[in-house]
Motif scaffolding. Structure first.
Motif, PDB file in Angstrom:
ATOM      1  N   SER A  98       0.863  -1.178   0.000  1.00  0.00           N
ATOM      2  CA  SER A  98       0.000   0.000   0.000  1.00  0.00           C
ATOM      3  C   SER A  98       0.892   1.219   0.000  1.00  0.00           C
ATOM      4  O   SER A  98       2.015   1.185   0.530  1.00  0.00           O
ATOM      5  N   ILE A 104      -2.716   0.188  -4.407  1.00  0.00           N
ATOM      6  CA  ILE A 104      -2.064  -1.066  -4.044  1.00  0.00           C
ATOM      7  C   ILE A 104      -1.278  -1.561  -5.248  1.00  0.00           C
ATOM      8  O   ILE A 104      -1.774  -1.529  -6.381  1.00  0.00           O
ATOM      9  N   ILE A 127      -4.690   3.947   3.190  1.00  0.00           N
ATOM     10  CA  ILE A 127      -4.873   2.512   3.373  1.00  0.00           C
ATOM     11  C   ILE A 127      -4.182   2.097   4.668  1.00  0.00           C
ATOM     12  O   ILE A 127      -2.974   2.253   4.813  1.00  0.00           O
ATOM     13  N   LEU A 130      -3.429  -4.309   4.729  1.00  0.00           N
ATOM     14  CA  LEU A 130      -3.759  -5.187   3.612  1.00  0.00           C
ATOM     15  C   LEU A 130      -3.226  -6.577   3.907  1.00  0.00           C
ATOM     16  O   LEU A 130      -2.257  -6.746   4.653  1.00  0.00           O
ATOM     17  N   SER A 142      -8.123  -5.159   1.778  1.00  0.00           N
ATOM     18  CA  SER A 142      -7.485  -3.960   2.314  1.00  0.00           C
ATOM     19  C   SER A 142      -8.531  -3.101   3.015  1.00  0.00           C
ATOM     20  O   SER A 142      -9.706  -3.104   2.647  1.00  0.00           O
ATOM     21  N   SER A 144      -9.313   0.916   4.805  1.00  0.00           N
ATOM     22  CA  SER A 144      -8.901   2.295   4.540  1.00  0.00           C
ATOM     23  C   SER A 144      -9.677   3.274   5.406  1.00  0.00           C
ATOM     24  O   SER A 144     -10.741   2.956   5.962  1.00  0.00           O
TER      25      SER A 144
END
Length: 303
Positions: A98, A104, A127, A130, A142, A144
């Motif tokens: 990230s 990503i 983010i 992940l 992931s 965020s």
């Protein structure tokens, strides 16, 4: 690799730039359990750490850089894929990152001619974490600050407004709630409450999946998910807010925490559930990559 007594670490590796994140490969298949990756402002370095318990002629740790991957933007997170194997021909190195641009990147390499990456987009804010599907390694989940968990594959990245991944996924929220989501039902199946904020980090114990650990406020907290949605144990750990929690992959009673990063360094501590006192304590500077070698028979750092 050299000893660095002034910083109270077992060993230190000199790096050309700031180090923002470090991740050991948690998967042991394919002779890849000693892989490590660390990320800086515009690169990711993949290397191996061989310990003296593995080879008799090594004193402490031997570190070797395998490849440096250009990243182009600050690396905020790294996750290893279970498809990574060093014993195949050619070897397979696979991980995702990230970044500060809210994207990503999925990297695949054979450490020779094949060095590829794909960009997965979808998040609109920072983010926070992940992870790969630990079984097949084909999907990435992931989370965020845009209040979504998104689910991706090697070829696409699907925008999904609810949290799920393969089988079950644990998602920790800064408001103090930890939720477990099921893929088939596409809904939450369990939640834990810390009753403290902000909850900065949570980790599922691989050696005992009934255990969950986290840091919230100034404390570390431990849950037994078969007994209660509230912590069974918690203790103050860092004066200026706790930041990160990680279980040992070898011992279900051993874990580490870090304090919130300051201007120069953050505090790093090792804890054991059977001991009331901190097992080890040091300060970790931003620009230095530190490797702490643990003897899990005595639960004490070895230099």
């Amino acid at each position: 690799m050299k000893q660095d007594a002034a910083r109270n670490a077992a060993y230190a590796v000199d790096c050309e730039d700031y180090v923002h994140v470090v991740e050991f490969n948690p998967f042991e298949s394919g002779d890849s359990g000693n892989l490590i990756a660390y990320g800086g402002n515009n690169y990711v370095v993949v290397g191996t750490c061989t310990f003296q318990e593995e080879e008799a002629d090594i004193e402490g740790i031997r570190y070797k850089t395998l490849r440096t991957f250009h990243h182009g933007v600050r690396v905020d997170g790294i996750a290893w894929s279970p498809e990574t194997r060093l014993d195949s021909l050619p070897p397979v190195i696979k991980f995702c990152t990230s970044a500060a641009d809210m994207k990503i990147r999925l990297f695949t390499s054979d450490l020779q001619d094949k060095n590829e990456y794909k960009v997965l987009e979808g998040h609109s804010d920072f983010i926070n974490g992940l992870v790969f599907d630990p079984k097949e390694g084909q999907e990435i989940a992931s989370v965020s600050d845009d209040h979504t968990c998104r689910y991706g594959t090697n070829l696409s990245f699907k925008t999904i407004s609810f949290y799920f991944s393969v089988l079950q996924l644990m998602v920790a929220e800064k408001n103090g709630t930890i939720r477990f989501y099921d893929l088939l039902a596409q809904q939450a199946i369990l939640s834990l409450e810390s009753e403290q904020m902000p909850l900065m980090s949570a980790h599922w114990c691989l050696k005992n999946t009934f255990k969950v650990g986290a840091v919230a406020g100034n404390d570390w907290l431990i849950w037994d998910i078969t007994r209660s949605s509230y912590p069974q144990d918690k203790r103050p750990v860092h004066m200026d807010r706790a930041y990160l929690f990680r279980w040992s992959t070898i011992n279900e009673n051993l874990f580490a925490t870090t304090g919130y990063p300051g201007k120069m360094a953050s505090q790093f501590q090792i804890h054991h559930l059977g001991h009331p006192q901190v097992m080890w304590n040091c300060f970790v500077a931003y620009a230095v990559f530190l490797i702490c070698v643990l003897d899990f028979s005595t639960h004490s750092p070895q230099i």
